[in-house]
Design an enzyme around this catalytic site. Structure first.
Site, mmCIF file in Angstrom:
data_model
loop_
_atom_site.group_PDB
_atom_site.id
_atom_site.type_symbol
_atom_site.label_atom_id
_atom_site.label_comp_id
_atom_site.label_asym_id
_atom_site.label_seq_id
_atom_site.Cartn_x
_atom_site.Cartn_y
_atom_site.Cartn_z
ATOM 1 N N LYS A 126 4.460 7.945 -0.935
ATOM 2 C CA LYS A 126 5.907 7.695 -0.404
ATOM 3 C C LYS A 126 5.991 6.232 -0.529
ATOM 4 O O LYS A 126 7.386 5.783 -0.887
ATOM 5 C CB LYS A 126 6.327 8.430 0.754
ATOM 6 C CG LYS A 126 5.643 8.024 2.049
ATOM 7 C CD LYS A 126 6.097 8.865 3.120
ATOM 8 C CE LYS A 126 5.447 8.574 4.475
ATOM 9 N NZ LYS A 126 4.158 8.413 4.234
ATOM 10 N N ARG A 177 -7.561 -0.560 3.391
ATOM 11 C CA ARG A 177 -7.242 -0.257 4.808
ATOM 12 C C ARG A 177 -8.354 0.317 5.351
ATOM 13 O O ARG A 177 -8.917 1.193 5.060
ATOM 14 C CB ARG A 177 -5.824 0.292 4.886
ATOM 15 C CG ARG A 177 -4.466 -0.690 4.490
ATOM 16 C CD ARG A 177 -3.110 0.285 4.270
ATOM 17 N NE ARG A 177 -3.210 1.417 5.275
ATOM 18 C CZ ARG A 177 -2.001 2.235 5.201
ATOM 19 N NH1 ARG A 177 -1.056 1.954 4.359
ATOM 20 N NH2 ARG A 177 -1.972 3.363 6.192
HETATM 21 P P1 ADP Z 1 0.601 6.441 5.977
HETATM 22 O O1 ADP Z 1 2.055 6.873 5.372
HETATM 23 O O2 ADP Z 1 -0.266 6.258 4.434
HETATM 24 O O3 ADP Z 1 -0.158 7.086 6.705
HETATM 25 P P2 ADP Z 1 1.749 4.311 6.927
HETATM 26 O O4 ADP Z 1 1.525 2.700 6.454
HETATM 27 O O5 ADP Z 1 3.286 4.614 6.835
HETATM 28 O O6 ADP Z 1 0.704 4.763 6.204
HETATM 29 O O7 ADP Z 1 1.282 4.066 8.625
HETATM 30 C C1 ADP Z 1 -0.114 3.644 8.845
HETATM 31 C C2 ADP Z 1 -0.191 3.643 10.602
HETATM 32 O O8 ADP Z 1 0.612 3.283 10.942
HETATM 33 C C3 ADP Z 1 -0.220 5.245 10.922
HETATM 34 O O9 ADP Z 1 -1.273 6.108 10.639
HETATM 35 C C4 ADP Z 1 0.209 5.131 12.285
HETATM 36 O O10 ADP Z 1 -0.770 4.942 13.257
HETATM 37 C C5 ADP Z 1 1.290 3.875 12.404
HETATM 38 N N1 ADP Z 1 2.541 4.346 12.239
HETATM 39 C C6 ADP Z 1 3.268 4.037 11.231
HETATM 40 N N2 ADP Z 1 4.495 4.661 11.623
HETATM 41 C C7 ADP Z 1 4.617 5.383 12.664
HETATM 42 C C8 ADP Z 1 5.506 5.866 13.569
HETATM 43 N N3 ADP Z 1 6.610 6.055 13.070
HETATM 44 N N4 ADP Z 1 5.091 6.287 14.612
HETATM 45 C C9 ADP Z 1 3.693 6.126 15.033
HETATM 46 N N5 ADP Z 1 2.937 5.369 14.386
HETATM 47 C C10 ADP Z 1 3.115 5.024 13.194
#
Ligand code: ADP
Ligand code: ZN
Length: 217
Positions: A13, A156
């Site tokens: 996404k 990461r």
């Molecule tokens: P992915 O969608 O590949 O898991 P993201 O970059 O969106 O990666 O998010 C990485 C991490 O950041 C998540 O695993 C979580 O720990 C934290 N995170 C991101 N967005 C949120 C959210 N809306 N609520 C809680 N934690 C979040």
């Protein structure tokens, strides 16, 4: 237009979001990216979030909701469209969001489980600008170097196998219920993409743009 991008970790996404915001001139608001920037900068928010993120857990709702509410309150969001990538990720986050912002469309990106694991384990991110590549599917022109800014690419910590497993569990338990939540609200669109972005970018993005503009692929 105000769009939410939903989908399992590793579904792609963030990659699709980057193309969507370019085409429609919208802001791309990725909570994961905001957290990573804050961790890199050593801010208070970064310190709060780091332990959760490295363990593959969600950052607590209060922290995340405040962050997004603040961000959407800025002038650039009041005057233009944006795409939320990675938020909401829980029902309480979705309910809080509905209190301060009305969204137009939710796109649920889907892919088969094997595809998701392969995408997550090969993902590489630019240290400098956050652009995403893939060791096999979306190779940078020069290995280890970002095409966009020349920054160094890295894996990461939360893309390592143990954290991946944990993130997929968290997704099923806490984020997947949002699909039903937005279906009920009548603003959900869904699309399955198993093709490899490096080779099928134009075709994939064509389907996504059709979905956004016409409601069908
Ligand atoms: P992915 O969608 O590949 O898991 P993201 O970059 O969106 O990666 O998010 C990485 C991490 O950041 C998540 O695993 C979580 O720990 C934290 N995170 C991101 N967005 C949120 C959210 N809306 N609520 C809680 N934690 C979040
Ligand atoms: Zn870069």
């Amino acid at each position: 237009m105000k769009i939410i991008a939903l989908g399992s970790p590793g579904v792609g996404k963030g990659t699709y979001a980057t193309e969507i915001v370019q085409k429609y001139g919208m802001l791309h608001i990725s909570t994961g990216q905001i957290f990573r920037e804050n961790i890199k900068g050593g801010t208070e928010l970064g310190l709060k979030a780091k332990g959760y993120i490295d363990a593959g857990k969600l950052v607590p709702d209060e922290v995340t909701i405040d962050l997004v509410k603040d961000r959407l309150g800025k002038d650039d969001c009041k005057n233009g469209g944006f795409l939320l990538d990675g938020f909401p990720r829980t029902i309480p986050q979705a309910e809080a969001l509905s209190g301060f912002c009305e969204m137009d469309m939710v796109i649920n990106f889907k892919a088969d489980p094997e595809v998701i694991i392969q995408r997550l384990s090969g993902r590489r991110v630019c240290k400098k600008c956050g652009a995403t590549f893939h060791a096999v599917n979306i190779k940078p022109k020069q290995e280890g170097i970002c095409d966009a800014c020349g920054g160094e690419l890295y894996q990461r910590d939360d893309d390592k196998p143990e954290a991946i497993k944990q993130r997929l569990i968290v997704y099923e338990e806490q984020t997947a219920p949002l699909i039903g939540y937005y279906k009920e609200k009548g603003i959900l669109k869904e699309i399955t993409i198993n093709e490899d972005f490096g080779n099928y970018k134009a075709e994939i993005m064509g389907r996504i743009f059709d979905l956004i503009e016409n409601g069908t692929e």
